[in-house]
Design an enzyme around this catalytic site. Structure first.
Site, mmCIF file in Angstrom:
data_model
loop_
_atom_site.group_PDB
_atom_site.id
_atom_site.type_symbol
_atom_site.label_atom_id
_atom_site.label_comp_id
_atom_site.label_asym_id
_atom_site.label_seq_id
_atom_site.Cartn_x
_atom_site.Cartn_y
_atom_site.Cartn_z
ATOM 1 N N THR A 149 -34.295 -42.247 48.168
ATOM 2 C CA THR A 149 -34.327 -43.810 47.639
ATOM 3 C C THR A 149 -33.832 -43.837 46.082
ATOM 4 O O THR A 149 -33.009 -43.776 45.903
ATOM 5 C CB THR A 149 -35.840 -44.645 46.932
ATOM 6 O OG1 THR A 149 -36.954 -42.619 46.831
ATOM 7 C CG2 THR A 149 -36.453 -44.596 48.928
ATOM 8 N N LYS A 176 -38.249 -36.332 50.450
ATOM 9 C CA LYS A 176 -37.429 -37.116 49.930
ATOM 10 C C LYS A 176 -38.689 -37.742 48.438
ATOM 11 O O LYS A 176 -40.019 -36.638 49.057
ATOM 12 C CB LYS A 176 -37.521 -38.392 50.211
ATOM 13 C CG LYS A 176 -38.444 -39.251 50.910
ATOM 14 C CD LYS A 176 -39.010 -40.324 50.235
ATOM 15 C CE LYS A 176 -37.907 -40.933 49.275
ATOM 16 N NZ LYS A 176 -38.870 -41.653 48.522
ATOM 17 N N THR A 187 -46.942 -34.708 49.721
ATOM 18 C CA THR A 187 -45.670 -35.538 48.475
ATOM 19 C C THR A 187 -45.297 -37.281 48.821
ATOM 20 O O THR A 187 -45.940 -37.853 49.319
ATOM 21 C CB THR A 187 -44.909 -35.124 48.405
ATOM 22 O OG1 THR A 187 -43.839 -35.496 47.435
ATOM 23 C CG2 THR A 187 -43.983 -34.811 49.524
ATOM 24 N N GLU A 266 -37.346 -38.292 38.444
ATOM 25 C CA GLU A 266 -35.782 -39.321 37.968
ATOM 26 C C GLU A 266 -36.026 -39.611 36.482
ATOM 27 O O GLU A 266 -36.850 -39.108 35.539
ATOM 28 C CB GLU A 266 -37.335 -40.456 38.158
ATOM 29 C CG GLU A 266 -37.221 -41.215 39.948
ATOM 30 C CD GLU A 266 -37.985 -42.160 39.864
ATOM 31 O OE1 GLU A 266 -37.452 -42.790 41.348
ATOM 32 O OE2 GLU A 266 -38.987 -42.417 38.818
ATOM 33 N N ASN A 390 -36.826 -46.968 36.680
ATOM 34 C CA ASN A 390 -37.474 -47.731 36.515
ATOM 35 C C ASN A 390 -37.926 -49.480 35.658
ATOM 36 O O ASN A 390 -39.036 -49.756 36.889
ATOM 37 C CB ASN A 390 -39.346 -46.721 36.293
ATOM 38 C CG ASN A 390 -39.096 -45.662 36.952
ATOM 39 O OD1 ASN A 390 -39.736 -46.111 38.898
ATOM 40 N ND2 ASN A 390 -39.107 -44.717 37.201
ATOM 41 N N THR A 395 -34.264 -53.753 41.473
ATOM 42 C CA THR A 395 -32.818 -54.262 41.703
ATOM 43 C C THR A 395 -31.969 -53.624 41.911
ATOM 44 O O THR A 395 -30.597 -53.524 42.018
ATOM 45 C CB THR A 395 -32.372 -55.349 40.618
ATOM 46 O OG1 THR A 395 -32.229 -54.483 39.437
ATOM 47 C CG2 THR A 395 -33.775 -56.176 40.452
#
Length: 395
Positions: A149, A176, A187, A266, A390, A395
């Site tokens: 993702t 992932k 996870t 991230e 985030n 989108t």
């Protein structure tokens, strides 16, 4: 005696396993978003799941059907199929029923999902995409990319375990995860395959034990997903099993993937091991270590490369564990900045600690000086990019 060798092949490394990933239209611009794992013989399967009370439909479906043997796992990205109620479970029944009709040789197929919460699965896209699967393909890279993702890179490992008599078995995995990582179980998603003949009644226990020090010891942002899943599939084709060797290989597999998730957090720029020793017991050591991985003040100090040891001390004190400033020691790797009530943070030590924090990976050691409990948790920094990712995730 046994020897562990790192090999290529991911989930396809063990005998009899196949995998691929395709673009079915769930992600934009032709990105891969739908994957499968298939075994040419039936597998024993066991899984551990999120502790989030709002478990996603794929988890509820797996548990409701009490799946213990299968030869097919379907994984989609972009849509978590979470908070979708009975309709979400019925969607899985429809999709997997279509898979059984399409391929004819599937037994109790399983589905796993990741992505946006609160949206029904685009069933037609997934079913049309599945029709293009070739169950004899070994394309682990494509499968690993398809389940991503916000990950910046795929995450795969594989090992061959060679016994002293020259015989061997293999284990492979893909995972992932980059955000919503604070697993109270596992996870985000992790799929482990092996041709070892693992006794079915041991699989769940082994998964739980290895998760405790791997996937349960990491945090990116302190959020626990609705979809957290670790699956272990064993087809036994090697005919071999040595418990000590398999546990070592399983723990190594899960440990490497857990660290890969933290390193790919991230917006993360560094991966940090928080090593707690001298706690009253193991449980309190884990509490303190995990508190450090989740502290926003600590994480932002990591991002700013600021050796603000006071934030570390404060977080430990607020965690509720038994501690005392007169017995506490804090060190950035080999640079001690606080020792049993004495502040050692002069200009020279500060620069040494700051230099350590400029590295991509390092450790922070905290000895509570109370007992013999120890635990290491792994975390990353938190910066501007995390907010950017985030803020517009949907989108």
């Amino acid at each position: 005696m046994f020897t562990l060798f790192s090999i290529e092949g991911g989930v396809c490394a063990p005998q009899g396993f196949f995998a691929d990933g395709i673009a079915s239209g769930l992600k934009p611009e032709g990105q891969k978003d739908l994957a499968f794992i298939h075994s040419d013989t039936l597998c024993d399967i066991r899984a551990i799941f999120t502790s989030n009370r709002f478990r996603a439909a794929p988890i509820l479906h797996f548990q409701r059907n009490a799946v213990e043997r299968t030869n097919f796992v379907l994984i989609n990205a972009k849509n978590a199929n979470a908070m979708t109620g009975e309709a979400g479970i019925e969607d899985i029944d429809l999709i997997l029923g279509h898979a059984e009709a399409t391929f004819g040789n599937l037994v109790d197929p399983v589905m796993s999902s990741t992505g946006v919460i609160g949206v029904r699965l685009p069933k037609e896209k997934i079913m049309r995409g599945m029709e293009r699967f070739d169950l004899t393909r070994k394309a682990p890279d494509a499968a690993a990319r398809a389940i991503m993702t916000t990950d910046s890179r795929d995450k795969q490992v594989a090992f061959e375990v060679r016994l002293e008599n020259g015989e061997s078995f293999r284990i492979g995995a893909m995972a992932k995860g980059a955000g919503m990582i604070n697993p109270a179980m596992a996870t985000m998603l992790c799929f482990i395959t092996t041709d070892a003949a693992v006794p079915a009644d041991e699989m769940h226990t082994l998964l739980q034990a290895c998760a405790a020090t791997t996937f349960n010891a990491i945090s990116v942002d302190g959020d626990t997903s609705t979809n957290d899943t670790v699956m272990l599939l064993s087809n036994g084709k090697s005919g071999l099993y040595r418990r000590e060797a398999f546990v070592h290989a399983l723990e190594r597999t899960m440990h490497e993937l857990a660290l890969a998730i933290v390193a790919d957090g991230e917006g993360a720029t560094k991966c940090v091991a928080f090593e707690i020793t001298g706690a009253a017991n193991h449980e309190e050591a884990a509490v303190a270590a995990k508190a450090l991985t989740n502290s926003l003040l600590v994480k932002t100090a990591l991002y700013g490369e600021d050796p603000n040891w006071g934030r570390i001390a404060s977080t430990i004190g607020a965690s509720g564990v038994t501690c005392d400033p007169s017995t506490l020691t804090i060190a950035f790797e080999n640079v001690t900045v606080y020792e049993k009530g004495e502040i050692l943070f002069d200009a020279e030590q500060e620069e040494k600690a700051a230099k350590i924090m400029r590295k991509k990976a390092f450790s922070i050691h905290c000895d509570l000086g109370i007992g013999d409990g120890s635990f290491t948790a792994y975390g990353c920094d938190l910066g501007h990019e995390y907010v950017k990712i985030n803020a517009d995730y949907r989108t």
